[in-house]
Enzyme design. Sequence first.
Site: not given
Length: 397
Positions: A60, A113, A187, A212
């Site tokens: 993690r 977004y 971003d 993406k």
Amino acid sequence: MTKNNKLAFSTRAVHSGYDSSSSHGSLNPPIYMTSTFCFDTVEQGAARFSGEAPGHFYSRVSNPTQAILEARLADLEEGEAALATASGMGAISATFWTIVSPGDHVLVDKTVYGCTFSFMEHGLKKFGIQVTYVDFTNIDEIKGALQSNTRVVYFESPVNPSMRILDIEQISSLVKDYCADIHVVIDNTYCTPALQRPLTMGADIVVHSATKYLGGHGDLIAGAVVGQAEMMEKIRLYGLKDMTGAVISPINVFLILRGVKTLQLRMERHCQNAQVIAEMLEAHPAVESTYYPGLSSDPGHQLAKRQMDGFGGMIAFELKAGFGAASKMLNRLNLIKRAVSLGDTETLIQHPASMTHSTYTPEEQAKHGITQGLVRISVGLECVNDILADLKQALDA
Ligand code: 7XF
């Protein structure tokens, strides 16, 4: 070959962060499918937990496969360090939860977004963080909106879905002049470092949806954060480890490493194809407006030329006859897929107001420039003539 900035981008995209001699000469890195790591002694374990000794202790927090991707992305974005996450939203939320506290202020461009907007509007605000949105193409609006408690200035360029181009260098220097402690977060999903490197233009942190272009094949969900090593460590140990747990799977890391090897090649073709499609759309009698920075008529064209190494693979457009006609047109497409997401080999088309940006209310959509008639295309890697033919038959009808 962990760090060699003298090599070209496309070479670093293939090699950076991985030394095959460390893994039996294996050309590709091993996928470490392990949740935990064994300690030689209890003292060694304690030292790893406290950060006194290097080494992994639990996936993690870190994993050797993940570390290769992080080194590669840091290199490509020209940042000190990176952090890979389970999704783009994981990258964005882990970053914010690390930096902001109740009472802080966050300044955001008027359009981002849909789920990023929802995170700000319904997530951050719920925890006592003030969020304001202004038009980042207007420098005076940014100046007027900075406050003594502003901690983060956040935007995308090109903006999803409107394709506005924002001046990274100008905005970063303006914010830093106001207060050097404010974090400028960008971003960079639409461009990837193959087309734009915001950290070299004054930004502090870059976030990505690696779902993406970085992954590039529509087969995974992932994200990344890039910036100064100390900040990346903070986000890893707090935003990722404790606040979100948005840990990337080693298999997805492997797939992204594979995708990134061809990133520059793919981006070049995405740009070439998109330019042809955008020019056709602009000239088509059924199309009211086409938003693509590669068009000389686009208001962001000159800035994009300075700031980007190519105009990217994303286009937005509006039909003269509005949404009714747009939905009919979308339903007539045969080759182009009706789907959200972007940056895949397949050309994808979607309707932001009812899909990616449906997290905005109709009133918010109107205010934030997400019109009912807007259609977004992620231009893929098919032969451009075939994409063009499909789009034209749907528009002509
Ligand atoms: O958590 P994800 O990997 O899906 O990434 C979130 C995200 C972050 N930044 C930008 C600029 C994005 O475009 C996305 C995801 N956008 C997709 C889209 O616009 O089609 C999501 C489909 S709803």
